[in-house]
Design an enzyme around this catalytic site. Structure first.
Site, short mmCIF file in Angstrom:
data_model
loop_
_atom_site.label_atom_id
_atom_site.label_comp_id
_atom_site.label_asym_id
_atom_site.label_seq_id
_atom_site.Cartn_x
_atom_site.Cartn_y
_atom_site.Cartn_z
N GLU A 166 14.14 -26.03 -40.98
CA GLU A 166 14.44 -27.32 -40.37
C GLU A 166 15.75 -27.31 -39.59
O GLU A 166 15.84 -27.88 -38.50
CB GLU A 166 14.49 -28.40 -41.45
N GLU A 167 16.79 -26.65 -40.13
CA GLU A 167 18.12 -26.84 -39.58
C GLU A 167 18.74 -25.61 -38.91
O GLU A 167 19.59 -25.76 -38.04
CB GLU A 167 19.07 -27.31 -40.69
N SER A 568 13.92 -41.60 -36.89
CA SER A 568 14.73 -40.60 -37.59
C SER A 568 16.20 -41.02 -37.55
O SER A 568 16.54 -42.06 -38.11
CB SER A 568 14.50 -39.21 -36.99
N ASP A 643 6.35 -37.57 -45.56
CA ASP A 643 7.48 -37.08 -44.78
C ASP A 643 8.31 -36.11 -45.62
O ASP A 643 8.92 -36.50 -46.62
CB ASP A 643 8.35 -38.26 -44.33
N HIS A 675 6.92 -36.56 -40.77
CA HIS A 675 8.03 -37.21 -40.06
C HIS A 675 7.56 -37.81 -38.74
O HIS A 675 8.09 -38.81 -38.27
CB HIS A 675 9.14 -36.20 -39.83
#
Length: 707
Positions: A166-167, A568, A643, A675
């Protein structure tokens, strides 16, 4: 005043001039961009066949053409066999599709699905992961090679832990965490151990009893996965592990193979994310050598895109860094010695367009003339002879020819539909290639769109905004406003590009639409973004309130009809606007909002906020839950129950606070949605947004067109 702001902002206004000939309104389908109207489709220009021939058509099309830059002569083009070969997973097995259309299955494991099949640079092998282990298969023989054997439900080889996906490595990787060497003789990969990472349960409501989906998700302050970086020979053998201590609290960025495959550059960062080091790792022994050390008082982005670009001379690399407060490129030797900055100034680069090593020239895309536009520039490796190559007040998307003599630009601005032009890299126009403006463009009356800036409350910044006015805008009347935002650090949405006609339905209905960016959105470099350190939600809210006050001071804005909306981080800001900023905002539509930062993941949250243990006041002041007693207006919240990014937990905790205070709001849970909402739910979500606008902003029934 900020030098960057004073340099090219001010009240810079672009707007569409209406002519008397414009009499037709866009119909329902045209106003949503579903039918042609003011624009038409144009040919795709997908790259270059060679230095003197560009490509027309999409690689997925059955027919492509190569076009001579000098004569314009078009000839049929066939995608080269090697570049036309693709691999994919079908029916849980890896298959290869050659350029001639031949398809062959390479694996046979129908009970266990392979992930991320990746062809080696020489086309002879396909690497993939299966059941948390790393494999490759030889294309010619079908021989399978297994590199690791210890994969489990918490140990993954070549497959990312969630927080890395994800990051750090990025969603586009689809959890892939392995990289071929340029010579195809080795594979580098990451091994993740999630044993001590807390498990977050997501309840799936399908069927009679439902079930739990378990994700190892480290929330702010939690333990992270343990990570090792390994290298294996393509033909198999023992893994060579890079010489790092797996037990250290640390992050690793995407590794970069040297051009000659003789070493691999590993990015290392401490948990606090304010110290970045590069290590040159010997793939034969795992020995490491530190060659770069950068510290910043706020944070450093652990980029998975273009941090390091190796040069083919095997002596230098180009580094991208924002250590001066603005993102720029630097020339380094392989052992970490700085030769010189290549670009500099109070503006920032976005990406490398082309490197001409023979001429020692770098072609870069940058936001220099205006932070809302992108242009192409050339500069010598020495930093001298910097020159803009594109033109006008446009955002340019360029493709430079392999020999760096030509480039194609697809360009537009808020009032100019996309056009395509061919130029030489000395800036001379050869010819226009395409124009998406339709022949009937002048026949239509559309809402005026305007780019301008609004002074921040302290006068230090000129905040960029884009406004689309109602089609028959009359300053003697007043109109409701929809303000669309995102708001995250270095994630501005105000860009001077053609927006299409999908904003014209609401322009026809008499709604003002505005997009706005704050001082930490990237328009003012890293020095602006760094203001968010340890206090998410603070400056964003101050600047969005400034925009709201500017709007409500206008006689043509309804004083009780300002709606803010985002998803978000934009959902977070929307919830903050209806709580902390509720004196200035009247309605909000929030998608998948973070409501308190201790509920989000380690790497993203701690980059800006440090840990909850180190910064308790920052977490408190940045939480929507802190301000629910101030809630007023009308808020609609939407969230997917599955999510796995911003957990539904965020919305549930906000709902709990609001109901305890007897506050009225709307809530929609989308079953089966992550999401981003499931396609089957998007139509309903769209219709509900329409209903909300008509009910609260326009105060009239929803038209039959939507029913």
């Amino acid at each position: 005043m900020n030098k960057y702001a004073a340099g090219f902002f001010g009240l810079f206004v672009l707007f569409y001039q209406h002519s008397d000939a414009q009499t037709k309104r866009l119909n329902f389908e045209q106003s949503w961009g579903r039918q042609p109207s003011v624009t038409k489709p144009i040919t795709s220009f997908s790259g270059w066949a060679d230095g003197t021939h560009y490509l027309e058509g999409n690689p997925r099309d059955k027919q492509m053409f190569q076009v001579d830059v000098s004569t314009g002569e078009r000839k049929s083009y066939t995608v080269p066999t090697k570049s036309g070969t693709t691999v994919e997973v079908k029916d849980k097995d890896v298959q290869i599709r050659f350029a001639d259309g031949t398809v062959r299955k390479l694996t046979n494991s129908p009970d266990v699905e392979e992930q991320n099949p990746t062809l080696s640079p020489d086309g002879n092998y396909v690497a993939f992961t299966r059941a948390s282990n790393l494999f490759a298969v030889q294309v010619s023989s079908g021989k399978e090679i297994q590199y690791t054997t210890d994969g489990t439900d918490v140990i993954y080889n070549g497959y990312s832990s969630w927080v890395y996906y994800e990051e750090i490595l990025g969603r586009s990787t689809n959890y892939k965490a392995f990289w071929w060497s340029p010579d195809s003789k080795k594979l580098a990969f990451m091994r993740f151990d999630d044993t001590e990472v807390p498990m977050f349960p997501i309840y799936v409501s399908k069927g009679q009893h439902g079930y739990l989906e378990k994700t190892r998700y480290p929330k702010a302050g939690d333990k992270n996965p343990l990570v090792k970086v390994g290298v294996v020979n393509t033909d198999g053998g023992a893994v060579v592990w890079a010489d790092f201590n797996e037990q250290d609290d640390q992050y690793f960025g995407e590794p970069y193979w040297a051009f000659n495959s003789e070493n691999i550059m590993v990015q290392w960062m401490n948990r606090e994310q304010n110290n970045l080091k590069f290590y040159q790792v010997n793939p034969q022994t795992g020995a490491k050598k530190e060659i770069y050390d950068e510290k910043q008082p706020s944070w450093i982005n652990l980029d998975h895109d273009e941090r390091i670009t190796y040069l083919s001379d095997n002596k230098h690399y180009i580094l991208k860094s924002d250590k001066t407060g603005w993102a720029h490129y630097y020339l380094y030797t392989l052992d970490g010695k700085l030769i010189n900055p290549i670009t500099s100034g109070d503006w920032q680069v976005t990406s490398i367009a082309h490197i001409d090593e023979k001429a020692k020239v770098l072609y870069v895309n940058a936001r220099k003339e205006n932070s809302a536009t992108v242009d192409l520039y050339r500069v010598d490796f020495s930093g001298k002879n910097f020159k803009r190559l594109t033109f006008g007040d446009y955002t340019h998307n360029v493709s430079v020819s392999p020999d760096a003599k030509y480039f194609i630009t697809n360009y537009s601005n808020i009032n100019t539909p996309n056009k395509v032009a061919l130029l030489r890299t000395d800036g001379k126009l050869i010819r226009e290639l395409a124009d998406s403006k339709s022949e009937s463009f002048a026949d239509y009356k559309i809402g005026k769109t305007e780019y301008l800036t609004i002074p921040s409350d302290d006068g230090k910044y000129q905040l960029p905004v884009i406004i689309t006015y109602p089609t028959d805008f009359d300053e003697s009347k007043s109109y409701p406003v929809v303000m669309s935002i995102y708001g995250g650090p270095d994630a501005g949405t105000v860009k001077n590009t053609w927006k299409g006609t999908s904003n014209q339905y609401w322009a026809n209905e008499g709604i003002i639409q505005i997009a706005a960016d704050h001082r930490a959105s990237g328009h003012f470099g890293k020095q602006g973004v760094a203001l968010m350190h340890r206090n998410l939600g603070h400056w964003e809210m101050i600047d969005y309130i400034t925009v709201a006050k500017w709007l409500k001071a206008k006689p043509w804005v309804k004083k009780d009809k300002l709606l803010i909306t985002g998803h978000s981080y934009g959902g977070y800001m929307t919830c903050m606007a209806l709580t902390k900023g509720s004196d200035y905002f009247d309605y909000g539509i929030a998608g998948a909002p973070v409501t308190s930062w201790e509920l989000y993941d380690t790497h993203y949250t701690e980059r800006w906020m440090d840990t909850p243990q180190d910064n308790p006041e920052g977490y408190k002041s940045g939480s929507v839950l802190t301000y629910t007693d101030k809630y007023k207006g009308g808020l609609r919240i939407m969230h997917g129950d599955l999510d796995d990014n911003v957990h539904l937990q965020n919305t549930i905790q906000l709902v709990d606070k609001l109901t305890d205070r007897d506050k009225a709001f709307e809530l929609m849970i989308y079953p089966g949605s992550r999401h981003g909402f499931e396609a089957s739910k998007r139509k309903y979500d769209f219709n509900e947004r329409v209903r909300f606008y008509y009910q609260y902003l326009l105060e009239k029934p929803v038209p039959q067109d939507f029913k």
